[in-house]
Motif scaffolding. Structure first.
Motif, PDB file in Angstrom:
ATOM      1  N   THR A 104       1.038  -1.303  -0.082  1.00 14.75           N
ATOM      2  CA  THR A 104       0.184   0.031   0.143  1.00 14.75           C
ATOM      3  C   THR A 104       0.971   1.488   0.071  1.00 14.75           C
ATOM      4  OG1 THR A 104       0.146   0.331   2.570  1.00 14.75           O
ATOM      5  CG2 THR A 104      -1.895  -0.994   1.003  1.00 14.75           C
ATOM      6  N   ASP A 105       1.870   0.622   0.874  1.00 15.65           N
ATOM      7  CA  ASP A 105       3.166   2.492   0.453  1.00 15.65           C
ATOM      8  C   ASP A 105       3.542   2.486  -0.974  1.00 15.65           C
ATOM      9  OD1 ASP A 105       2.730   2.349   3.026  1.00 15.65           O
ATOM     10  OD2 ASP A 105       4.855   1.740   3.534  1.00 15.65           O
ATOM     11  N   LEU A 106       3.705   1.728  -2.764  1.00 16.96           N
ATOM     12  CA  LEU A 106       3.961   1.928  -3.323  1.00 16.96           C
ATOM     13  C   LEU A 106       3.072   1.883  -4.710  1.00 16.96           C
ATOM     14  CD1 LEU A 106       6.791  -1.273  -3.506  1.00 16.96           C
ATOM     15  CD2 LEU A 106       6.994   1.710  -3.301  1.00 16.96           C
ATOM     16  N   VAL A 107       1.842   1.692  -4.185  1.00 18.10           N
ATOM     17  CA  VAL A 107       0.495   1.186  -5.213  1.00 18.10           C
ATOM     18  C   VAL A 107       0.282   2.984  -5.306  1.00 18.10           C
ATOM     19  CG1 VAL A 107      -1.398   1.642  -3.612  1.00 18.10           C
ATOM     20  CG2 VAL A 107      -1.324  -0.205  -5.835  1.00 18.10           C
ATOM     21  N   TRP A 108      -0.093   3.135  -6.939  1.00 15.54           N
ATOM     22  CA  TRP A 108      -0.442   4.336  -7.798  1.00 15.54           C
ATOM     23  C   TRP A 108      -1.334   4.646  -6.792  1.00 15.54           C
ATOM     24  CZ3 TRP A 108      -3.804   5.655 -11.310  1.00 15.54           C
ATOM     25  CH2 TRP A 108      -3.224   7.311 -11.879  1.00 15.54           C
ATOM     26  N   SER A 109      -2.298   5.528  -7.175  1.00 14.04           N
ATOM     27  CA  SER A 109      -3.364   5.875  -6.623  1.00 14.04           C
ATOM     28  C   SER A 109      -3.474   7.173  -7.092  1.00 14.04           C
ATOM     29  CB  SER A 109      -4.545   5.821  -5.018  1.00 14.04           C
ATOM     30  OG  SER A 109      -2.677   7.076  -4.184  1.00 14.04           O
ATOM     31  N   LYS A 110      -5.311   7.388  -7.225  1.00 11.82           N
ATOM     32  CA  LYS A 110      -6.293   8.366  -7.498  1.00 11.82           C
ATOM     33  C   LYS A 110      -7.087   8.766  -7.426  1.00 11.82           C
ATOM     34  CE  LYS A 110      -6.651  11.138 -12.041  1.00 11.82           C
ATOM     35  NZ  LYS A 110      -6.251  12.606 -12.310  1.00 11.82           N
ATOM     36  N   ASP A 111      -7.795   9.867  -7.016  1.00 15.58           N
ATOM     37  CA  ASP A 111      -8.918  10.373  -6.976  1.00 15.58           C
ATOM     38  C   ASP A 111      -9.311   8.929  -5.625  1.00 15.58           C
ATOM     39  OD1 ASP A 111      -8.848  12.801  -8.265  1.00 15.58           O
ATOM     40  OD2 ASP A 111      -9.557  11.544 -10.024  1.00 15.58           O
ATOM     41  N   GLY A 112      -8.992   8.501  -4.752  1.00 14.46           N
ATOM     42  CA  GLY A 112      -8.949   7.726  -3.735  1.00 14.46           C
ATOM     43  C   GLY A 112      -9.215   6.850  -3.971  1.00 14.46           C
ATOM     44  N   HIS A 113      -8.949   6.499  -4.921  1.00 12.60           N
ATOM     45  CA  HIS A 113      -9.011   4.831  -6.159  1.00 12.60           C
ATOM     46  C   HIS A 113      -7.148   4.115  -6.023  1.00 12.60           C
ATOM     47  CE1 HIS A 113     -13.422   5.209  -6.397  1.00 12.60           C
ATOM     48  NE2 HIS A 113     -12.882   6.091  -6.586  1.00 12.60           N
ATOM     49  N   ASP A 114      -7.148   3.137  -5.871  1.00  6.35           N
ATOM     50  CA  ASP A 114      -5.483   2.804  -6.054  1.00  6.35           C
ATOM     51  C   ASP A 114      -5.765   1.889  -6.908  1.00  6.35           C
ATOM     52  OD1 ASP A 114      -5.575  -0.484  -4.388  1.00  6.35           O
ATOM     53  OD2 ASP A 114      -5.871   1.252  -2.975  1.00  6.35           O
ATOM     54  N   THR A 115      -4.435   0.896  -7.191  1.00  3.36           N
ATOM     55  CA  THR A 115      -4.446   0.039  -8.278  1.00  3.36           C
ATOM     56  C   THR A 115      -3.928  -1.275  -8.087  1.00  3.36           C
ATOM     57  OG1 THR A 115      -2.408   1.105  -8.952  1.00  3.36           O
ATOM     58  CG2 THR A 115      -4.245   1.687 -10.797  1.00  3.36           C
ATOM     59  N   GLY A 116      -4.154  -0.767  -6.764  1.00  2.00           N
ATOM     60  CA  GLY A 116      -3.126  -3.124  -6.260  1.00  2.00           C
ATOM     61  C   GLY A 116      -4.108  -3.751  -6.568  1.00  2.00           C
ATOM     62  N   ASP A 117      -5.226  -4.248  -6.493  1.00  2.00           N
ATOM     63  CA  ASP A 117      -6.147  -5.761  -7.036  1.00  2.00           C
ATOM     64  C   ASP A 117      -5.911  -5.851  -8.837  1.00  2.00           C
ATOM     65  OD1 ASP A 117      -6.878  -6.273  -4.508  1.00  2.00           O
ATOM     66  OD2 ASP A 117      -8.521  -5.059  -5.080  1.00  2.00           O
ATOM     67  N   MET A 118      -5.560  -4.703  -9.356  1.00  2.00           N
ATOM     68  CA  MET A 118      -5.722  -4.152 -10.455  1.00  2.00           C
ATOM     69  C   MET A 118      -3.946  -4.869 -11.065  1.00  2.00           C
ATOM     70  SD  MET A 118      -6.459  -1.486 -13.545  1.00  2.00           S
ATOM     71  CE  MET A 118      -4.548  -0.908 -12.803  1.00  2.00           C
ATOM     72  N   ASP A 119      -3.227  -4.153 -10.346  1.00  2.00           N
ATOM     73  CA  ASP A 119      -1.701  -4.926 -11.043  1.00  2.00           C
ATOM     74  C   ASP A 119      -1.654  -6.603 -10.442  1.00  2.00           C
ATOM     75  OD1 ASP A 119      -1.319  -2.681 -11.148  1.00  2.00           O
ATOM     76  OD2 ASP A 119      -0.181  -1.247  -9.490  1.00  2.00           O
ATOM     77  N   CYS A 120      -1.937  -6.562  -9.533  1.00  2.00           N
ATOM     78  CA  CYS A 120      -1.895  -8.280  -8.856  1.00  2.00           C
ATOM     79  C   CYS A 120      -2.390  -8.962  -9.657  1.00  2.00           C
ATOM     80  CB  CYS A 120      -2.167  -8.191  -7.445  1.00  2.00           C
ATOM     81  SG  CYS A 120      -1.250  -7.777  -5.890  1.00  2.00           S
ATOM     82  N   SER A 121      -3.995  -8.669 -10.410  1.00  2.00           N
ATOM     83  CA  SER A 121      -4.627  -9.666 -11.259  1.00  2.00           C
ATOM     84  C   SER A 121      -3.673  -9.691 -12.427  1.00  2.00           C
ATOM     85  CB  SER A 121      -5.979  -8.893 -11.503  1.00  2.00           C
ATOM     86  OG  SER A 121      -7.110  -8.282 -10.306  1.00  2.00           O
ATOM     87  N   ILE A 122      -2.908  -8.842 -12.719  1.00  6.32           N
ATOM     88  CA  ILE A 122      -2.334  -8.753 -14.231  1.00  6.32           C
ATOM     89  C   ILE A 122      -1.486  -9.388 -13.213  1.00  6.32           C
ATOM     90  CG2 ILE A 122      -0.976  -6.820 -16.043  1.00  6.32           C
ATOM     91  CD1 ILE A 122      -2.575  -4.981 -14.962  1.00  6.32           C
ATOM     92  N   VAL A 123      -0.123  -9.434 -13.223  1.00  3.06           N
ATOM     93  CA  VAL A 123       0.946 -10.113 -12.027  1.00  3.06           C
ATOM     94  C   VAL A 123       0.244 -11.494 -12.019  1.00  3.06           C
ATOM     95  CG1 VAL A 123       2.455 -10.302 -10.468  1.00  3.06           C
ATOM     96  CG2 VAL A 123       1.670  -8.395 -10.700  1.00  3.06           C
ATOM     97  N   GLY A 124      -0.927 -12.179 -11.365  1.00  2.00           N
ATOM     98  CA  GLY A 124      -1.699 -13.285 -11.606  1.00  2.00           C
ATOM     99  C   GLY A 124      -1.710 -13.632 -12.645  1.00  2.00           C
ATOM    100  N   THR A 125      -1.828 -13.422 -13.580  1.00  2.00           N
ATOM    101  CA  THR A 125      -2.930 -13.765 -14.872  1.00  2.00           C
ATOM    102  C   THR A 125      -0.689 -13.841 -15.517  1.00  2.00           C
ATOM    103  OG1 THR A 125      -4.596 -12.445 -14.918  1.00  2.00           O
ATOM    104  CG2 THR A 125      -3.665 -13.258 -16.767  1.00  2.00           C
ATOM    105  N   HIS A 126      -0.393 -13.669 -15.016  1.00  3.98           N
ATOM    106  CA  HIS A 126       1.235 -13.891 -16.009  1.00  3.98           C
ATOM    107  C   HIS A 126       1.456 -15.069 -15.076  1.00  3.98           C
ATOM    108  CE1 HIS A 126       2.065 -10.357 -18.308  1.00  3.98           C
ATOM    109  NE2 HIS A 126       2.431 -10.009 -18.559  1.00  3.98           N
ATOM    110  N   MET A 127       1.628 -15.231 -14.266  1.00  3.17           N
ATOM    111  CA  MET A 127       1.597 -16.376 -13.086  1.00  3.17           C
ATOM    112  C   MET A 127       0.983 -17.642 -13.397  1.00  3.17           C
ATOM    113  SD  MET A 127       2.525 -14.674  -9.750  1.00  3.17           S
ATOM    114  CE  MET A 127       2.704 -16.080  -8.148  1.00  3.17           C
ATOM    115  N   MET A 128      -0.474 -17.799 -14.031  1.00  2.00           N
ATOM    116  CA  MET A 128      -1.016 -18.880 -14.515  1.00  2.00           C
ATOM    117  C   MET A 128      -0.759 -18.758 -15.300  1.00  2.00           C
ATOM    118  SD  MET A 128      -5.740 -18.165 -13.905  1.00  2.00           S
ATOM    119  CE  MET A 128      -5.583 -18.232 -11.874  1.00  2.00           C
ATOM    120  N   LEU A 129      -0.509 -18.170 -16.164  1.00  2.00           N
ATOM    121  CA  LEU A 129      -0.426 -18.690 -17.941  1.00  2.00           C
ATOM    122  C   LEU A 129       1.235 -19.216 -17.922  1.00  2.00           C
ATOM    123  CD1 LEU A 129      -2.386 -15.543 -19.677  1.00  2.00           C
ATOM    124  CD2 LEU A 129      -2.796 -18.355 -19.589  1.00  2.00           C
TER     125      LEU A 129
END
Length: 193
Positions: A104-129
């Protein structure tokens, strides 16, 4: 001779930039179709080289502003597996469970919304494939209490669990669920404007 080389390079460049249709990468589409949520695993250990390759695939994944906030805990010791099995019924007997978190100290955020779940989803998809490419099965799991998991594994306060990904060799009895083959047509999921 130099003129011939220059002409050849120019011809190659022109051909590469022409308006020829983009060809689909058939091997990627085959891989995407092959992957399914494995819910029953053999107790065969995963080779370290395969674990490293899966983790490298996640490392190469794009993240918002490339801040790379992901932190992945590889749960594989008997104690860690026993602990995660107490916290979710969805580890499915896998010999390894990736606990994918974001910082949470590194995640990018704007207007009160952060991209942590989205970033992890992309990472996870790469790992899964990548796991699928290596002959391993995985399953995307969100059925757990993130606070309980964070406490049980003594995660730093800034590491927020996004999801779990059991991983291993599929058991002989493993098969895709009936829902796996149900796909809506593009006409229901895509709109051109």
């Amino acid at each position: 001779m130099k003129k011939l080389i220059i002409l050849a390079l120019a011809a190659i460049s022109f051909a590469a930039c022409s308006n020829q249709p983009v060809q689909q990468n058939k091997s990627f589409m085959d891989l995407a179709r092959q992957r399914y949520a494995v819910r029953e695993y053999a107790q065969t250990p995963i080779e370290q080289a395969k674990l490293d390759s899966i983790l490298e695939a996640g490392r190469l994944a794009p993240t918002a502003k490339n801040v790379q906030p992901q932190h992945i805990y590889v749960l594989q010791s008997p104690e860690a597996i026993a602990r995660i099995n107490e916290l979710t019924r969805c580890a499915y007997g896998a010999p390894v469970v990736f606990l994918v978190c974001y910082d949470t100290d590194l995640v990018w955020s704007k207007d009160g919304h952060d991209t942590g779940d989205m970033d992890c989803s992309i990472v996870g998809t790469h790992m899964m494939l990548e796991a699928t490419e290596l002959g391993l099965g995985t399953c995307w799991v969100k059925y757990f209490d993130p606070e309980e998991v964070a406490t049980a594994f003594e995660l730093p306060a800034n590491h927020k669990p996004a999801f779990l990904m059991p991983c291993g060799y599929a058991s002989e009895n493993a098969k895709p669920s009936d829902h796996h083959f149900s796909r809506k047509p593009l006409s229901e999921t895509v709109t051109y404007k």
